[in-house]
Write a protein that holds these residues in place. Structure first.
Motif, mmCIF file in Angstrom:
data_model
loop_
_atom_site.group_PDB
_atom_site.id
_atom_site.type_symbol
_atom_site.label_atom_id
_atom_site.label_comp_id
_atom_site.label_asym_id
_atom_site.label_seq_id
_atom_site.Cartn_x
_atom_site.Cartn_y
_atom_site.Cartn_z
ATOM 1 N N ARG A 99 0.944 -1.166 0.053
ATOM 2 C CA ARG A 99 -0.050 -0.086 -0.099
ATOM 3 C C ARG A 99 0.804 1.201 -0.136
ATOM 4 N NH1 ARG A 99 -2.871 -3.291 3.690
ATOM 5 N NH2 ARG A 99 -1.938 -2.048 5.358
ATOM 6 N N VAL A 100 1.880 1.185 0.800
ATOM 7 C CA VAL A 100 2.783 2.388 0.758
ATOM 8 C C VAL A 100 3.258 2.524 -0.610
ATOM 9 C CG1 VAL A 100 4.966 3.191 1.730
ATOM 10 C CG2 VAL A 100 3.327 2.112 3.112
ATOM 11 N N ARG A 101 3.899 1.606 -1.123
ATOM 12 C CA ARG A 101 4.431 1.647 -2.616
ATOM 13 C C ARG A 101 3.604 2.014 -3.784
ATOM 14 N NH1 ARG A 101 5.597 -2.769 -4.476
ATOM 15 N NH2 ARG A 101 5.143 -4.206 -2.616
ATOM 16 N N GLU A 102 2.383 1.636 -3.667
ATOM 17 C CA GLU A 102 1.558 2.046 -4.569
ATOM 18 C C GLU A 102 1.095 3.534 -4.420
ATOM 19 O OE1 GLU A 102 -1.716 -0.591 -3.784
ATOM 20 O OE2 GLU A 102 -0.930 -1.993 -5.053
ATOM 21 N N ARG A 103 0.932 3.988 -2.879
ATOM 22 C CA ARG A 103 0.624 5.390 -3.012
ATOM 23 C C ARG A 103 1.669 6.281 -3.408
ATOM 24 N NH1 ARG A 103 -2.642 3.249 1.584
ATOM 25 N NH2 ARG A 103 -4.957 3.710 1.064
ATOM 26 N N LEU A 104 2.853 5.995 -2.894
ATOM 27 C CA LEU A 104 4.014 6.606 -3.279
ATOM 28 C C LEU A 104 4.710 6.554 -4.929
ATOM 29 C CD1 LEU A 104 6.357 6.084 -0.032
ATOM 30 C CD2 LEU A 104 4.781 7.896 -0.588
ATOM 31 N N GLY A 105 4.237 5.456 -5.273
ATOM 32 C CA GLY A 105 4.492 5.312 -6.988
ATOM 33 C C GLY A 105 6.006 5.021 -6.956
ATOM 34 N N ASP A 107 9.202 1.664 -5.780
ATOM 35 C CA ASP A 107 9.462 0.634 -4.953
ATOM 36 C C ASP A 107 10.756 0.985 -3.943
ATOM 37 O OD1 ASP A 107 7.657 -0.888 -6.047
ATOM 38 O OD2 ASP A 107 9.165 -1.620 -7.809
ATOM 39 N N ASP A 108 11.120 -0.059 -3.526
ATOM 40 C CA ASP A 108 12.195 0.025 -2.346
ATOM 41 C C ASP A 108 12.055 1.234 -1.475
ATOM 42 O OD1 ASP A 108 13.335 -2.211 -3.599
ATOM 43 O OD2 ASP A 108 14.255 -1.215 -5.053
ATOM 44 N N VAL A 109 10.929 1.373 -0.671
ATOM 45 C CA VAL A 109 10.460 2.278 0.413
ATOM 46 C C VAL A 109 11.783 2.363 1.425
ATOM 47 C CG1 VAL A 109 9.032 3.429 1.770
ATOM 48 C CG2 VAL A 109 8.308 2.661 -0.412
ATOM 49 N N ILE A 110 12.293 3.297 1.882
ATOM 50 C CA ILE A 110 13.128 3.292 3.154
ATOM 51 C C ILE A 110 12.526 3.538 4.246
ATOM 52 C CG2 ILE A 110 15.252 4.339 4.042
ATOM 53 C CD1 ILE A 110 15.711 2.957 1.371
ATOM 54 N N GLU A 265 11.759 -6.706 2.570
ATOM 55 C CA GLU A 265 12.917 -7.710 3.205
ATOM 56 C C GLU A 265 13.588 -7.085 4.412
ATOM 57 O OE1 GLU A 265 12.782 -10.664 2.350
ATOM 58 O OE2 GLU A 265 11.323 -10.831 0.497
ATOM 59 N N GLY A 266 13.805 -5.567 4.202
ATOM 60 C CA GLY A 266 14.812 -5.183 5.153
ATOM 61 C C GLY A 266 14.048 -5.237 6.569
ATOM 62 N N CYS A 267 12.616 -4.878 6.454
ATOM 63 C CA CYS A 267 11.810 -4.901 7.591
ATOM 64 C C CYS A 267 11.891 -6.521 8.251
ATOM 65 C CB CYS A 267 10.291 -4.705 7.306
ATOM 66 S SG CYS A 267 10.338 -2.749 6.897
ATOM 67 N N VAL A 292 8.056 5.162 7.494
ATOM 68 C CA VAL A 292 8.759 5.606 6.377
ATOM 69 C C VAL A 292 9.511 6.717 6.509
ATOM 70 C CG1 VAL A 292 8.054 7.025 4.278
ATOM 71 C CG2 VAL A 292 6.428 4.955 4.892
ATOM 72 N N ASN A 293 10.718 6.646 5.877
ATOM 73 C CA ASN A 293 11.868 7.459 6.615
ATOM 74 C C ASN A 293 11.709 8.839 5.947
ATOM 75 O OD1 ASN A 293 14.553 8.154 7.879
ATOM 76 N ND2 ASN A 293 15.481 7.819 5.988
ATOM 77 N N GLU A 294 11.373 9.165 4.890
ATOM 78 C CA GLU A 294 11.250 10.514 4.186
ATOM 79 C C GLU A 294 10.076 11.316 4.919
ATOM 80 O OE1 GLU A 294 13.118 12.474 2.444
ATOM 81 O OE2 GLU A 294 14.507 10.648 2.111
ATOM 82 N N VAL A 295 10.134 12.540 5.618
ATOM 83 C CA VAL A 295 9.084 13.264 6.186
ATOM 84 C C VAL A 295 8.001 13.892 5.072
ATOM 85 C CG1 VAL A 295 8.128 15.182 7.388
ATOM 86 C CG2 VAL A 295 10.235 13.879 8.216
ATOM 87 N N ALA A 296 8.520 14.041 3.809
ATOM 88 C CA ALA A 296 7.660 14.521 2.902
ATOM 89 C C ALA A 296 6.852 13.355 2.478
ATOM 90 C CB ALA A 296 8.738 14.959 1.672
ATOM 91 N N GLU A 297 7.339 12.029 2.574
ATOM 92 C CA GLU A 297 6.581 10.846 1.776
ATOM 93 C C GLU A 297 5.315 10.643 3.128
ATOM 94 O OE1 GLU A 297 9.592 8.763 -1.176
ATOM 95 O OE2 GLU A 297 9.263 7.707 0.927
ATOM 96 N N GLN A 298 6.123 10.754 4.443
ATOM 97 C CA GLN A 298 4.981 10.740 5.443
ATOM 98 C C GLN A 298 3.706 11.517 5.317
ATOM 99 O OE1 GLN A 298 6.613 11.223 9.234
ATOM 100 N NE2 GLN A 298 8.184 9.712 8.819
ATOM 101 N N ARG A 299 3.852 12.847 4.885
ATOM 102 C CA ARG A 299 2.838 13.685 4.480
ATOM 103 C C ARG A 299 2.050 13.400 3.297
ATOM 104 N NH1 ARG A 299 6.809 18.851 5.625
ATOM 105 N NH2 ARG A 299 6.860 18.975 7.843
ATOM 106 N N LEU A 300 2.702 12.729 2.523
ATOM 107 C CA LEU A 300 1.929 12.393 1.248
ATOM 108 C C LEU A 300 1.092 11.071 1.537
ATOM 109 C CD1 LEU A 300 1.600 12.857 -2.014
ATOM 110 C CD2 LEU A 300 3.464 11.162 -2.092
ATOM 111 N N LEU A 301 1.516 10.251 2.319
ATOM 112 C CA LEU A 301 0.652 9.059 2.620
ATOM 113 C C LEU A 301 -0.635 9.494 3.781
ATOM 114 C CD1 LEU A 301 3.539 6.726 3.241
ATOM 115 C CD2 LEU A 301 2.053 6.426 1.511
#
Length: 675
Positions: A99-105, A107-110, A265-267, A292-301
């Motif tokens: 769900r995170v990857r789909e919303r952010l558009g 892969d490989d979310v940090i 996988e890292g998680c 999610v590491n990036e604050v901007a991505e947190q706000r987007l989600l």
């Protein structure tokens, strides 16, 4: 010593003590001995006693000193303290990551992964670097002011270690109690004749919420910080990891076990590693948190109403222990459900002493074949509710006794019926003491007899005060009975008695629904009313006759028949009729143009209510249901219809709007209640 020299020495001592506090409590890496620390502390105390003007609120000597509080003042959080959604399996974690990857558009979310402590969430507000307020999480919106108590926590800095701190910094963290501190505290409790705490989490919560902060100061509380609610003045960090590093630079304790990981996988690797080392940590944890590491991505989600979309808690499997079944009790819930509960020889499970465990229902009890005297494996489901996993058969004693589930309610003696073949339920809903509050609340509710003003709090007072034992007693209440109750003056009491009196005139379907017959909701009540037309005919029907009613199968028919065969229930119904409860006589409906048709209503209708539309459709013989299926004949869609229209189109079910419905019905005003 001159004034300037005293000022300089006091400042030097404060700085040294803050530094060594941080090395000892936060970094666990002291540079001086306890004796040397005590010497510096005593020197500062002596200076401040000789010169009271030298004492400052952020001095190490001021961690304890406030007077005991008589109450905790509410604190409204500037930004809500959200809860975390939980996942319990690798698949659920994979779904979260997808769900995170789909919303952010991409892969490989940090993510930043860190232990999930089992403690008490708090918010710390620093203004210009100085701690000015601390509050518990509370309900997420409003917490309790525990500033005096948090100031006693050695790992919590009273002033941030920064020459240019943010103007306002609201830090979120977790107050916890280390394992060794918890053991020492319980030893002290027992030695003083007190009751030991059940687990470190309860000990931490109880210690932080003491009215006397000197008691909190004696408890081994610690703090880890994990986020911020407000950062005003200066540039806020752009990543979660950078944020934690900045908090550490300010002297705030952050968990050194955190890691930056990549993707699902890292998680999983972090989760497995921490799980192996769980018992080696100095504190209790019940899982891992991924953010999610990036604050901007947190706000987007963004966030849901109570949980962020950018973070999740991955819980560890519940810990288990083995103990013996002393006996099996049956508890009757507020809805009449009978639940078997095993009484156990107390055993520690996941840090909590467990002496009772649910067996859920008769089928589960039979499936697990739990007997009195058995040795059983117990776990805390979701680390909260104790349950029996299974019997340790190789330890079963020869004299272990099978448990026979009762066929009569242990509270009122009414028959027990099976609810859809799973839940056992007391049939004496109108008289059972265990169900009394729920029965009265349901009877008076808006969709039942609609007694305006008879809500949860009033029902509680009526039952606790002995004014109402069965629903018939509601019609005996007087203004003087009610006027003496809490928050119930004569004017309010008059309105309630008038509403109760008005409810005597109702409809047959409403009356049936109000009785709270097991398995009989509003739709079934309407079907029964339409089929039998009178209460006398319905009460005289046997199970075979009841199954002739649409949607009434053998289980529902049995529940209805048992309910009306119970003498106590019949006595209450007779009492209601004697109290004047009545409804217009019904005629058996003729077949209408929509007989046999199944209809779903969705969205907001402009010219009529959903209840009016339902009544009009049922008056034409239609069956109105709540969900769309391939067997649905058509869907009526008002404004903002939601997903039911999409589902109808997937099934090829016709969809008409309100205008089409009105034309089709030949509207005509709709009567308010066709029954």
């Amino acid at each position: 010593m001159t004034r300037d020299a005293a000022d300089a020495r006091a400042a030097e001592l404060r700085a040294a003590l803050d530094y060594h506090n941080h090395r000892y409590y936060v970094l666990d890496d002291p540079e001086i001995s306890d004796a040397e620390y005590d010497r510096l502390f005593a020197e500062l105390v002596a200076l401040e006693r000789a010169r009271p003007d030298l004492a400052r609120p952020d001095s190490p000597t001021q961690r304890v000193g406030a007077r005991p509080s008589t109450a905790f003042v509410p604190v409204v959080h500037g930004q809500a303290m959200l809860s975390l959604a939980n996942v319990f399996s690798e698949q659920e974690l994979a779904d979260f990551d997808r769900r995170v990857r789909e919303r952010l558009g991409h892969d490989d979310v940090i993510y930043v992964a860190e232990p999930k402590l089992d403690g008490l969430a708090v918010s710390l507000r620093y203004e210009d670097g100085l701690l000015v307020r601390a509050a518990t999480r509370g309900d997420g919106t409003t917490g309790e002011d525990v500033t005096a108590n948090v100031r006693t926590i050695r790992t919590c800095p009273l002033r941030l270690q920064s020459a240019a701190p943010p103007r306002v910094l609201e830090v979120r963290g977790e107050v916890y109690m280390p394992r060794d501190g918890f053991l020492r505290l319980n030893e002290m409790q027992v030695a003083q004749g007190g009751k030991p705490f059940a687990n470190p989490r309860n000990a931490a919560a109880g210690s932080l919420r003491q009215l006397d902060p000197t008691i909190s100061a004696q408890r081994p509380l610690r703090l880890f910080c994990y986020g911020v609610g407000d950062w005003s003045g200066g540039d806020a960090p752009r990543t979660q990891e950078r944020l934690l590093t900045c908090l550490a630079d300010f002297g705030l304790p952050v968990n050194p076990e955190r890691r930056v990981v990549t993707g699902y996988e890292g998680c999983l690797r972090y989760y497995a590693d921490l799980g192996r080392r769980r018992g080696e940590l100095a504190y209790e944890i019940d899982g891992v948190v991924y953010k999610v590491n990036e604050v901007a991505e947190q706000r987007l989600l963004g966030e849901l109403s109570r949980t962020p979309r950018w973070a999740v808690a991955h819980k560890f499997p519940a810990e288990e222990a083995v103990t013996q079944v002393v006996r099996i009790d049956v508890q009757v819930g507020r809805t009449g459900a009978l639940t078997p509960v095993a009484v156990l020889t107390p055993v520690a499970v996941g840090g909590v002493m467990v002496s009772h465990a649910t067996l859920h229902n008769p089928d589960e009890l039979a499936r697990k074949d739990v007997r009195i005297g058995d040795w059983v494996s117990v776990r805390r489901a979701g680390d909260v509710i104790p349950e029996i996993v299974g019997v340790v058969l190789d330890k079963r004693p020869d004299d272990a006794k099978p448990f026979r589930f009762p066929d009569r309610c242990p509270v009122c003696g009414s028959p027990v019926v099976r609810d859809q073949g799973v839940v056992a339920r007391c049939a004496g809903g109108l008289v059972c003491q265990a169900q009394r509050r729920q029965t009265i609340r349901h009877f008076a509710s808006r969709r039942a007899l609609d007694m305006e003003g008879v809500g949860d709090k009033l029902v509680e007072q009526l039952v606790d005060g002995g004014l109402v034992e069965t629903v018939t007693d509601l019609f005996k209440l007087t203004v003087s009975d009610l006027a003496g109750l809490e928050r119930m003056g004569e004017r309010s009491a008059t309105k309630v008695t008038q509403a109760i009196a008005a409810s005597r005139v109702t409809t047959f379907p409403r009356f049936l629904y109000a009785l709270g017959i097991p398995e009989v909701g509003e739709a079934t009540a309407r079907a029964l009313a339409q089929h039998f037309a009178s209460l006398e005919a319905l009460m005289a029907a046997d199970e075979h006759e009841l199954t002739a009613v649409p949607d009434v199968g053998p289980v529902v028919a049995h529940a209805i028949a048992v309910f009306f065969s119970e003498p106590h229930n019949r006595a209450v119904i007779a009492g209601l009729q004697a109290a004047g409860v009545r409804w217009p006589a019904l005629e058996r409906p003729a077949r209408g143009p929509l007989s046999g048709k199944t209809v779903v209503l969705t969205g907001t209708l402009e010219g009529m209510t959903r209840e009016q539309a339902r009544a009009a459709l049922e008056g034409l013989g239609a069956k109105v249901v709540s969900s769309v299926s391939p067997r649905t004949d058509f869907v009526v869609a008002g404004r903002d219809p939601g997903s039911k229209v999409k589902r109808a189109r997937e099934y090829g079910v016709p969809v008409i709007d309100e205008q089409g419905l009105r034309a089709w019905l030949g509207k005509g005003p709709v009567t308010d209640d066709a029954s």
